[in-house]
Design an enzyme around this catalytic site. Structure first.
Site, PDB file in Angstrom:
ATOM      1  N   ASN A   9       9.625  -7.644  -1.261  1.00 36.69           N
ATOM      2  CA  ASN A   9       8.722  -8.728  -1.645  1.00 36.69           C
ATOM      3  C   ASN A   9       9.249  -9.298  -2.953  1.00 36.69           C
ATOM      4  O   ASN A   9       9.289  -8.597  -3.966  1.00 36.69           O
ATOM      5  CB  ASN A   9       7.290  -8.208  -1.826  1.00 36.69           C
ATOM      6  N   GLN A  68       4.900  -9.619  -4.343  1.00 36.24           N
ATOM      7  CA  GLN A  68       5.435  -8.629  -5.291  1.00 36.24           C
ATOM      8  C   GLN A  68       4.399  -8.367  -6.379  1.00 36.24           C
ATOM      9  O   GLN A  68       3.889  -9.294  -7.011  1.00 36.24           O
ATOM     10  CB  GLN A  68       6.741  -9.153  -5.920  1.00 36.24           C
ATOM     11  N   HIS A  71      12.553  -3.229  -5.581  1.00 39.91           N
ATOM     12  CA  HIS A  71      12.392  -2.075  -4.690  1.00 39.91           C
ATOM     13  C   HIS A  71      12.399  -2.535  -3.241  1.00 39.91           C
ATOM     14  O   HIS A  71      11.917  -3.616  -2.920  1.00 39.91           O
ATOM     15  CB  HIS A  71      11.091  -1.318  -4.981  1.00 39.91           C
ATOM     16  N   PHE A  72      12.958  -1.673  -2.400  1.00 42.74           N
ATOM     17  CA  PHE A  72      12.890  -1.853  -0.947  1.00 42.74           C
ATOM     18  C   PHE A  72      11.748  -1.003  -0.423  1.00 42.74           C
ATOM     19  O   PHE A  72      11.653   0.192  -0.766  1.00 42.74           O
ATOM     20  CB  PHE A  72      14.175  -1.373  -0.268  1.00 42.74           C
ATOM     21  N   HIS A  73      10.927  -1.577   0.414  1.00 41.38           N
ATOM     22  CA  HIS A  73       9.947  -0.799   1.177  1.00 41.38           C
ATOM     23  C   HIS A  73      10.612  -0.344   2.476  1.00 41.38           C
ATOM     24  O   HIS A  73      11.281  -1.157   3.145  1.00 41.38           O
ATOM     25  CB  HIS A  73       8.749  -1.665   1.579  1.00 41.38           C
TER      26      HIS A  73
HETATM   27  P1  AMP Z   1       5.296  -4.843  -4.029  1.00 45.20           P
HETATM   28  O1  AMP Z   1       4.055  -5.543  -3.522  1.00 45.20           O
HETATM   29  O2  AMP Z   1       6.496  -5.089  -3.159  1.00 45.20           O
HETATM   30  O3  AMP Z   1       5.562  -5.106  -5.495  1.00 45.20           O
HETATM   31  O4  AMP Z   1       4.980  -3.321  -3.826  1.00 45.20           O
HETATM   32  C1  AMP Z   1       4.711  -2.421  -4.857  1.00 45.20           C
HETATM   33  C2  AMP Z   1       4.366  -1.131  -4.185  1.00 45.20           C
HETATM   34  O5  AMP Z   1       4.366  -0.130  -5.174  1.00 45.20           O
HETATM   35  C3  AMP Z   1       2.999  -1.103  -3.516  1.00 45.20           C
HETATM   36  O6  AMP Z   1       3.159  -0.791  -2.135  1.00 45.20           O
HETATM   37  C4  AMP Z   1       2.239  -0.015  -4.277  1.00 45.20           C
HETATM   38  O7  AMP Z   1       1.401   0.743  -3.440  1.00 45.20           O
HETATM   39  C5  AMP Z   1       3.368   0.808  -4.844  1.00 45.20           C
HETATM   40  N1  AMP Z   1       3.081   1.521  -6.087  1.00 45.20           N
HETATM   41  C6  AMP Z   1       2.473   1.040  -7.209  1.00 45.20           C
HETATM   42  N2  AMP Z   1       2.442   1.995  -8.159  1.00 45.20           N
HETATM   43  C7  AMP Z   1       3.049   3.079  -7.644  1.00 45.20           C
HETATM   44  C8  AMP Z   1       3.324   4.391  -8.129  1.00 45.20           C
HETATM   45  N3  AMP Z   1       2.963   4.761  -9.354  1.00 45.20           N
HETATM   46  N4  AMP Z   1       3.946   5.269  -7.307  1.00 45.20           N
HETATM   47  C9  AMP Z   1       4.309   4.898  -6.059  1.00 45.20           C
HETATM   48  N5  AMP Z   1       4.081   3.677  -5.543  1.00 45.20           N
HETATM   49  C10 AMP Z   1       3.454   2.782  -6.318  1.00 45.20           C
END
Ligand code: AMP
Ligand code: ZN
Length: 142
Positions: free
Chosen positions: A91, A98, A104-106
């Site tokens: 994202n 995002q 980061h890659f999901h």
């Molecule tokens: P994005 O929307 O691509 O920025 O995704 C960020 C992701 O990070 C989301 O799926 C959150 O659930 C995840 N996230 C946020 N904080 C943490 C954390 N401390 N440890 C693991 N995942 C996290």
């Protein structure tokens, strides 16, 4: 590091890289770390993160792409122990969803036929569930 968009506070993924914030680590090498998403979309939802803070995929140095992609592929192989069907997604930018401005890659395993756009509520992963998922992902492949 503070968020590059000017918001205050440390970057949560930099805090995880530094070991100051907890995470359920799936994979780690010199340049990349992967850990379970705290609010998984599905069981085994993993984030693959370059250790050096960059916001965007296009911010990496040329020599960093190979390492990140190799690490991504290793974690994909681990994911394939859970399901051969998964999404790999970035994202990029707030309008794209995002919320953490550290690249980061999901990797989101898929298990049912409802498809990737069927939404279910996301709840914080419990420690016991995380341990079970980590066991299922298994060892890092060579
Ligand atoms: P994005 O929307 O691509 O920025 O995704 C960020 C992701 O990070 C989301 O799926 C959150 O659930 C995840 N996230 C946020 N904080 C943490 C954390 N401390 N440890 C693991 N995942 C996290
Ligand atoms: Zn960061």
């Amino acid at each position: 590091m503070t968020s590059p968009d000017g918001r205050d506070g440390p970057c949560i993924f930099c805090e995880i890289v530094a070991g100051r914030a907890a995470a359920h680590r799936v994979y780690e090498d010199d340049r990349t770390i992967a850990f379970l998403d705290l609010f998984p979309i599905t069981r085994g939802h993993v984030l693959v993160v370059p250790k050096r803070h960059v916001d965007r995929l296009t911010d990496l140095r040329d020599e960093e792409y190979g390492d990140l992609f190799r690490a991504l592929a290793k974690v994909c192989r681990m994911t394939e122990r859970l399901s051969m069907d998964y999404n790999v997604a970035v994202n990029q930018g707030a309008l794209a969803g995002q919320i953490v401005f550290h690249l980061h890659f999901h990797i989101i395993p898929r298990y049912d036929t409802a498809g990737p756009f069927a939404t279910t509520p996301r709840t914080r992963i419990r420690a016991e569930e995380a341990q079970t998922v980590l066991r299922s992902l298994g060892d890092v492949p060579s």
